[in-house]
Enzyme design. Structure first.
Site, short mmCIF file in Angstrom:
data_model
loop_
_atom_site.label_atom_id
_atom_site.label_comp_id
_atom_site.label_asym_id
_atom_site.label_seq_id
_atom_site.Cartn_x
_atom_site.Cartn_y
_atom_site.Cartn_z
N CYS A 1 107.03 51.28 -4.88
CA CYS A 1 106.36 52.66 -5.67
C CYS A 1 105.68 53.42 -4.90
O CYS A 1 105.25 53.02 -3.95
CB CYS A 1 105.71 51.77 -6.66
SG CYS A 1 106.62 50.42 -7.51
N ARG B 1 110.71 56.25 -0.02
CA ARG B 1 110.40 54.83 0.04
C ARG B 1 111.35 53.95 -0.75
O ARG B 1 111.42 52.79 -0.65
CB ARG B 1 108.89 55.02 -0.65
CG ARG B 1 107.76 55.40 0.09
CD ARG B 1 106.72 55.80 -0.79
NE ARG B 1 105.92 54.57 -1.12
CZ ARG B 1 104.73 54.07 -0.56
NH1 ARG B 1 104.49 54.51 0.65
NH2 ARG B 1 104.12 52.80 -0.87
N TRP C 1 109.93 51.03 -8.11
CA TRP C 1 110.75 50.09 -7.62
C TRP C 1 110.40 48.69 -8.52
O TRP C 1 109.53 48.23 -8.26
CB TRP C 1 110.58 49.89 -6.28
CG TRP C 1 111.46 49.17 -5.46
CD1 TRP C 1 112.92 49.62 -4.84
CD2 TRP C 1 111.61 47.79 -5.35
NE1 TRP C 1 113.34 48.52 -4.40
CE2 TRP C 1 112.72 47.61 -4.40
CE3 TRP C 1 110.52 46.87 -5.42
CZ2 TRP C 1 112.93 46.17 -4.03
CZ3 TRP C 1 110.73 45.29 -5.04
CH2 TRP C 1 112.09 45.28 -4.21
N ASN D 1 100.92 50.92 -7.99
CA ASN D 1 101.85 50.43 -6.85
C ASN D 1 101.27 49.09 -6.80
O ASN D 1 100.09 48.78 -6.28
CB ASN D 1 101.58 51.48 -5.75
CG ASN D 1 102.53 51.00 -4.55
OD1 ASN D 1 103.21 50.10 -4.67
ND2 ASN D 1 102.20 51.40 -3.34
N GLY D 2 102.18 47.79 -6.81
CA GLY D 2 101.70 46.77 -6.43
C GLY D 2 102.31 45.62 -7.34
O GLY D 2 103.14 46.15 -8.41
N GLU E 1 120.28 43.02 15.09
CA GLU E 1 119.87 44.15 14.37
C GLU E 1 121.09 45.05 14.09
O GLU E 1 121.04 45.74 12.96
CB GLU E 1 118.88 44.91 15.36
CG GLU E 1 118.51 46.49 14.89
CD GLU E 1 117.97 46.34 13.92
OE1 GLU E 1 117.39 45.43 13.26
OE2 GLU E 1 117.62 47.53 13.31
N LYS F 1 121.67 46.46 10.11
CA LYS F 1 122.06 47.87 9.90
C LYS F 1 123.24 47.81 9.12
O LYS F 1 123.32 48.74 8.08
CB LYS F 1 122.23 48.66 11.31
CG LYS F 1 120.93 48.92 11.87
CD LYS F 1 120.00 50.26 11.32
CE LYS F 1 118.97 49.50 10.52
NZ LYS F 1 118.09 48.87 11.32
N GLU G 1 122.77 46.78 5.17
CA GLU G 1 121.64 47.59 4.45
C GLU G 1 122.33 49.07 4.26
O GLU G 1 121.86 49.48 3.12
CB GLU G 1 120.28 47.51 4.96
CG GLU G 1 120.17 48.23 6.24
CD GLU G 1 118.56 48.28 6.79
OE1 GLU G 1 117.86 48.27 6.10
OE2 GLU G 1 118.73 48.29 8.03
N HIS H 1 131.13 26.11 16.38
CA HIS H 1 130.55 25.33 15.55
C HIS H 1 130.72 25.45 13.95
O HIS H 1 130.04 24.63 13.35
CB HIS H 1 128.92 24.94 16.25
CG HIS H 1 129.00 24.80 17.34
ND1 HIS H 1 129.28 23.30 18.24
CD2 HIS H 1 128.55 25.37 18.57
CE1 HIS H 1 129.25 23.27 19.22
NE2 HIS H 1 128.76 24.72 19.82
N LYS I 1 111.23 51.75 1.65
CA LYS I 1 110.77 51.98 3.13
C LYS I 1 109.49 51.15 3.06
O LYS I 1 109.28 50.65 4.32
CB LYS I 1 110.67 53.28 3.15
CG LYS I 1 110.17 53.85 4.49
CD LYS I 1 111.22 53.68 5.51
CE LYS I 1 111.05 54.05 6.77
NZ LYS I 1 112.04 53.43 7.84
C1 F6R Z 1 115.77 47.73 8.13
C2 F6R Z 1 114.29 47.87 7.45
C3 F6R Z 1 113.56 46.86 7.16
C4 F6R Z 1 112.23 46.81 7.77
C5 F6R Z 1 111.33 45.74 7.20
C6 F6R Z 1 109.77 45.87 7.91
O1 F6R Z 1 116.21 48.89 8.41
O2 F6R Z 1 114.06 49.20 7.50
O3 F6R Z 1 114.08 45.50 7.55
O4 F6R Z 1 112.21 46.92 9.16
O5 F6R Z 1 111.06 45.89 5.93
O6 F6R Z 1 109.18 47.01 7.67
P1 F6R Z 1 108.13 47.50 8.57
O7 F6R Z 1 108.46 47.63 10.11
O8 F6R Z 1 107.53 48.72 7.99
O9 F6R Z 1 106.95 46.31 8.52
#
Ligand code: F6R
Length: 596
Positions: A2, A27, A74, A98-99, A474, A478, A481, A497, A591
């Site tokens: 949010c 976000r 959100w 927010n929260g 990683e 990517k 998501e 395995h 985000k």
């Molecule tokens: C992946 C992504 C999330 C963040 C995770 C941690 O692309 O964006 O997995 O990496 O939510 O976020 P931060 O780094 O802001 O703590």
């Protein structure tokens, strides 16, 4: 997660609030709303979906007034819908939040018994009605807030407006970010600095358990004990240019492409002196070293674990912050805990960091967002200095985190007596990384062709060994998501395995194969996959017959988190784009993950 924005000033509030919401769109959210104090009382407009839809509604039927609040939601309690969208209204008040209020159910049951009615499924409306009930008793906004915060459990940042005080905004913070800025004519508050920057670069950050009452050009700050407190504004270093797309179709592509520049900034002035400006004292602990993080930041920490172990034999534990915060620990003043976070607001990482700090461990945060909660909570903070990362999927923060962690590893190795020539050789290699990245990105066209061939597949394996393994992890994150494809990563020795049973001609594998002793072993694993009709995309500087090939430059394998990650990021981007997905705001993701 949010986003909240509030405005009080001389301008028409609706366009200001809409602009604030647009700046918070990155976000991730599912509905939006606005409430404005007009001459005829508070009027609100809400939509399910995007801010553009809210703007259309406001164009059809303008709501005019110079004080208001707005929200992007959100969903946590109740599905995305107009009914559950903020702001909520009750009596003369409106609120955005927010929260998460954890004890909402008990409070709601009590309020229903007391005769109050609810119009939504949200925890936010519970907080509002609770506040209104307290206001009915006390007839004082300040007293009602102080009693409210004693009753609420959870993390929250609220903005509240009141018909009886038409230019007043009240902001309350406990656990979620809240910042307020002021210039000669305007006061603007938000969950995120980004929403303030077109008005002012001077911002007042609230600490947890604080609130403000603002209006008519003044902001007064209080703590939850009711005392008036002072708050010194901070000059913010980001500018708005950094938040634009710079000619790219998506922020994500811009952020992938700007990694060489971002890394140059992250490393500037830090390689030769191994972070001495930030970490002034010896950092090598007698005890354990633990990294805590989530998602991509966690994956960056995995690279550190491999690198420092190779460099100096030191063992590092990497923990998901969401697990670490609830596990028993043997931390002490001899332990070093490193928290990594792009946003600096990830709830799990923040709580895990506070837990480590309370146990006496020395804490270092590696953070991008300036003056964020995690940055402020740690004993020492290293800022990434890479500018704002807007696209929800993290890219440039990953390479910056790995680079800064590599410097931490060199610092520890050096403090433990590693030969100066060895450290200097690594410094030189790290300095060359931005150039290697630029050269690669200028010649990365084949990745798009490979994405065109594979983007309709439903499943992917990613495999790697040694330092190639965390890079592959990683890469898989990517793809998941951004493209919503199922992507799973294994250390390639694990394939036989169990996972290899899934391989057939429709289940391709991306093999991350930087040079080094383990590559031949990985190539054997690739052969095993191909023998079972599996298609393989090989990311390497060395070709293997029968594979689709993403050709990489010849580099030291330990630099692969900076270079081999690039085609993996691009592959996910192109696949998502071909599938028509919302690349910058993938579904269900946010985000800044400010809820647990
Ligand atoms: C992946 C992504 C999330 C963040 C995770 C941690 O692309 O964006 O997995 O990496 O939510 O976020 P931060 O780094 O802001 O703590």
């Amino acid at each position: 997660m949010c986003g909240i924005v509030g405005y009080s000033g001389k301008k028409n509030a609706a366009p200001v609030l809409l602009e604030g919401l647009r700046r918070l769109e990155y976000r991730g959210y599912d509905s939006a709303g606005i409430a404005i104090n007009t001459k005829k009382g508070i009027r609100s407009v809400k939509v399910k979906g995007k801010v553009a839809g809210l703007e259309e509604k406001l164009l059809e039927k303008p709501v005019v007034g110079s004080c208001g609040i707005a929200h992007t939601r959100w969903a946590t309690h109740g599905k995305p819908s107009v009914r559950n969208a903020h702001p909520f209204r009750y009596n003369s008040f409106a609120i955005v939040h927010n929260g998460i209020i954890e004890n909402w159910k008990t409070l709601k049951d009590d309020l229903i018994k007391a005769g109050y009615n609810f119009t939504s499924d949200t925890d936010t409306e519970v907080a509002l009605i609770c506040f209104c009930a307290l206001f009915e008793k006390t007839q004082s906004i300040g007293k009602a807030i102080l009693q409210l915060v004693k009753m609420l459990k959870g993390a929250y940042a609220f903005l509240i407006i009141d018909e009886q005080n038409p230019s007043t905004i009240i902001g309350v913070k406990n656990g979620n970010p809240l910042v307020v800025g002021k210039n000669a004519d305007d006061i603007i508050a938000a969950s995120d600095l980004t929403a303030l920057l077109s008005f002012t670069n001077r911002a007042f950050f609230l600490e947890d358990r604080q609130f403000f009452v603002a209006g008519d050009g003044n902001i007064d700050f209080y703590n939850f004990e009711g005392g008036k407190i002072s708050n010194t504004p901070v000059d913010v270093k980001w500018n708005q240019e950094e938040a634009k797309k710079g000619g790219y179709k998506h922020y994500l592509l811009k952020e992938i492409m700007e990694q060489p520049a971002a890394l140059t900034r992250a490393l500037a002035g830090r390689v030769d002196n191994l972070l001495f400006d930030e970490l002034k004292n010896r950092i090598t602990p007698k005890g354990r070293i633990i990294c805590i993080a989530c998602g991509t930041s966690y994956n960056a920490a995995l690279c550190f674990k491999y690198f420092i172990n190779m460099l100096s034999g030191v063992s590092v534990t990497v923990e998901f912050a969401s697990e670490f915060r609830y596990q028993p620990h043997d931390l002490s003043a001899d332990s070093l805990v490193i928290a990594l976070s792009q946003s600096g607001e990830t709830s799990d990482t923040k709580e895990a960091l506070l837990r480590a700090k309370n146990s006496g461990a020395h804490t270092i945060a590696i953070v991008n967002s300036w003056e964020s909660s995690i940055a402020r909570a740690a004993d020492e903070t290293i800022y990434m200095n890479i500018g704002q990362e807007i696209s929800v999927a993290s890219t440039k923060a990953y390479t910056a985190e790995v680079a800064l962690l590599y410097l931490v590893a060199l610092r520890i190795a050096s403090e433990r007596g590693a030969a100066a020539e060895k450290i200097d050789a690594w410094k030189q290699k790290i300095k060359e990384v931005p150039k290697i990245q630029s050269n690669y990105l200028e010649n990365s066209g084949s990745v798009e062709d490979i994405a065109k061939k594979y983007y309709k597949k439903k499943n992917f394996f990613y495999i790697g060994r040694g330092i190639g393994y965390p890079v592959a992890i990683e890469g898989a994150l990517k793809l998941k998501e951004l493209s919503y494809m199922h992507a799973e990563c294994y250390a390639s020795g694990e394939m036989k395995h169990g996972p290899i049973s899934l391989i057939d001609s429709e289940f391709p594998t991306i093999a991350v194969a930087p040079p080094g002793g383990l590559r031949d072993k990985l190539f054997s694993n690739v052969s095993e996959i191909k023998s079972r009709m599996g298609q393989v995309i090989l990311v390497s500087d060395s070709m293997l017959a029968g594979c689709d090939f993403i050709k990489m430059p010849k580099i030291d394998a330990w630099l692969s988190p900076f270079v081999y990650i690039l085609p993996l990021q691009l592959f996910s981007y192109y696949a998502a784009n071909l599938l028509g997905n919302d690349v910058d705001q993938p579904r269900n993701l946010a985000k800044s993950v400010t809820v647990e």
